[in-house]
Design an enzyme around this catalytic site. Sequence first.
Site, short mmCIF file in Angstrom:
data_model
loop_
_atom_site.label_atom_id
_atom_site.label_comp_id
_atom_site.label_asym_id
_atom_site.label_seq_id
_atom_site.Cartn_x
_atom_site.Cartn_y
_atom_site.Cartn_z
N GLU A 63 -4.62 -11.43 -7.65
CA GLU A 63 -3.21 -11.22 -7.34
C GLU A 63 -2.58 -12.51 -6.85
OE1 GLU A 63 -4.09 -8.04 -4.33
OE2 GLU A 63 -2.59 -9.18 -3.22
N SER A 101 -5.37 -1.54 -4.29
CA SER A 101 -4.23 -0.76 -3.84
C SER A 101 -3.33 -0.40 -5.01
CB SER A 101 -3.43 -1.55 -2.80
OG SER A 101 -4.16 -1.64 -1.61
N LYS A 115 -14.77 -2.92 8.82
CA LYS A 115 -14.94 -1.53 9.22
C LYS A 115 -14.91 -0.54 8.05
CE LYS A 115 -13.09 1.49 12.84
NZ LYS A 115 -12.03 1.60 13.84
N THR A 137 -2.88 2.77 4.29
CA THR A 137 -3.78 2.02 3.41
C THR A 137 -5.24 2.47 3.57
OG1 THR A 137 -4.11 0.28 5.06
CG2 THR A 137 -2.33 -0.06 3.48
N HIS A 167 -15.51 -2.37 -1.75
CA HIS A 167 -14.40 -3.26 -1.40
C HIS A 167 -14.33 -3.35 0.12
CE1 HIS A 167 -10.81 -5.48 -1.31
NE2 HIS A 167 -10.11 -4.52 -0.73
N ARG A 209 -1.41 2.36 8.37
CA ARG A 209 -2.62 3.20 8.36
C ARG A 209 -2.77 3.98 7.05
NH1 ARG A 209 -5.22 3.52 13.16
NH2 ARG A 209 -4.14 2.61 14.94
N CYS A 260 -6.59 -5.46 -5.33
CA CYS A 260 -7.94 -5.98 -5.07
C CYS A 260 -8.99 -5.53 -6.08
CB CYS A 260 -8.38 -5.60 -3.66
SG CYS A 260 -7.35 -6.34 -2.38
#
Lengths: 132, 351
Positions: free
Chosen positions: B81, B299, B240, B202, B235, B200, B113
């Site tokens: 991207e 995304s 986290k 996402t 990914h 959030r 991504c």
Amino acid sequence: MAQTLTARVWREQPQRYRMIANRDRETGRVYFPPRLAAPGNLEAEFEEVQLSGRGTVATFTVIRVAPTPYADLAPYALALVETEEGAKLMCQITDVDPEQVEIGMPVEFEFRRLFDDNEASVIYYGYKAVPV
Amino acid sequence: MSVGIVGWGCKLPRHRIKLETIADVWGAHAPSFKKGLLLYEKSVPNADEDVITLSTTAARRALMRAGIDPRKIGALYIGSESHPYAVKPSGTVVAEAIGCGHDVHSADYEFACKAGSEAMYVAHSHVKAGEMVYAVGIGADTSQGAPGDALEYSASAGAAAFIIGKENVVATIDYTHSWMSDTPDFWRREHEHYPQHGGRFTGEPAYFRTTLGCANALLEKSGMKPGDFDFCVFHQPNGKFPMKVAKMLGFDTKGPGFETGWLTPWLGNTYSGASPIGLTAILDIAKPGDRIFMVSYGSGAGSDGFIFTVTDAISELQDKAPHTRPQLDENKRYLSYGQYAKFRHKILRNS
């Protein structure tokens, strides 16, 4: 600044992109960029050579007041690098503090952005040296 | 004859910036970010590095391992991207630089991504269909994060390249699956410098619903379960999310099976390069017979999933090019925020 001639840079792609050199079939000497004639022998015959991509720093200087296309990179080392094949070429050494560059330092070549004329222009690519 | 990876290569920039350095500028509480997102530092491209240069070096390293004639490559795709041009392909420069010749199908992919795994997916399909002997799929990014935005702590740079073929395969591609939905969690409009995101949103529903959708379908298609795999890679927009999704699926996240491809805490989010670079780190140390489970995420939103089986041929190729983990751990050059801002063109100047 004057606009770079895209056609000229395009013609140099074999050298800039793939480090294509040539070797004098009689003397074995390797030239980069490739020559059409050898010193003292205008009829020399050449064969194409792909440089290995490794060499050592023969000598260098540190550029602190750089020409416009390279101003954002200053300070940087500009070096004469001797390739494994014996050809000598001038290039920047990148990814290193120029104070750490030494004569005899082993380097390898990587594909990098060389310059552009402005944010709307073609981007020119080629080789630079990085410390091994 | 099995189709799979015949050569792989990775290129990571040498420059880094620590999370604390960014947090100091914006008055953020670094320990909270480190604990909340499991991020410690990230790679930064040098001023002379971009998607084209990183992709070229990664592809050259893949060629060093594969040992093939680059003129036999029939397709070269780069997913990113952050292609340097809005109009002009990155792939043509890379193909010329690695000596592919001109009889090559080339395209630049974009799907946030997961553009890198798209490139791998299409490369695999061409070779499997018998259209060409070799095809190259590359995932690379010099990611953008707006100053002060949460993304600035993770957006980083790197590239991974894979040559897909049928002979001397080091990791067969046994199963693939793609899963997508129209989920606008992250986007960048034309002429905008930086992407926007849905906070959030996402995470849930975007990342987790999509990644789990693909992963579960891939497990069902293959008839396999998490315990059948020696390595997994997902990914990794931060440290986290991939750990959480691996746990949700039932993968063991303690030990090399997960940690080998889990690079984001020290690398940052390389966007299209993220799971592909994790895969290169796994291939660097994998042993014959090992099974690898990979699911990307992009995304917008979608995931590509792959199941690989490592072959006997891998051992001879692993040391023929630089490994990924040492590129992450060695020869690092730390930047101040000012140097970083200059490298990433974040400073407004007179033209």
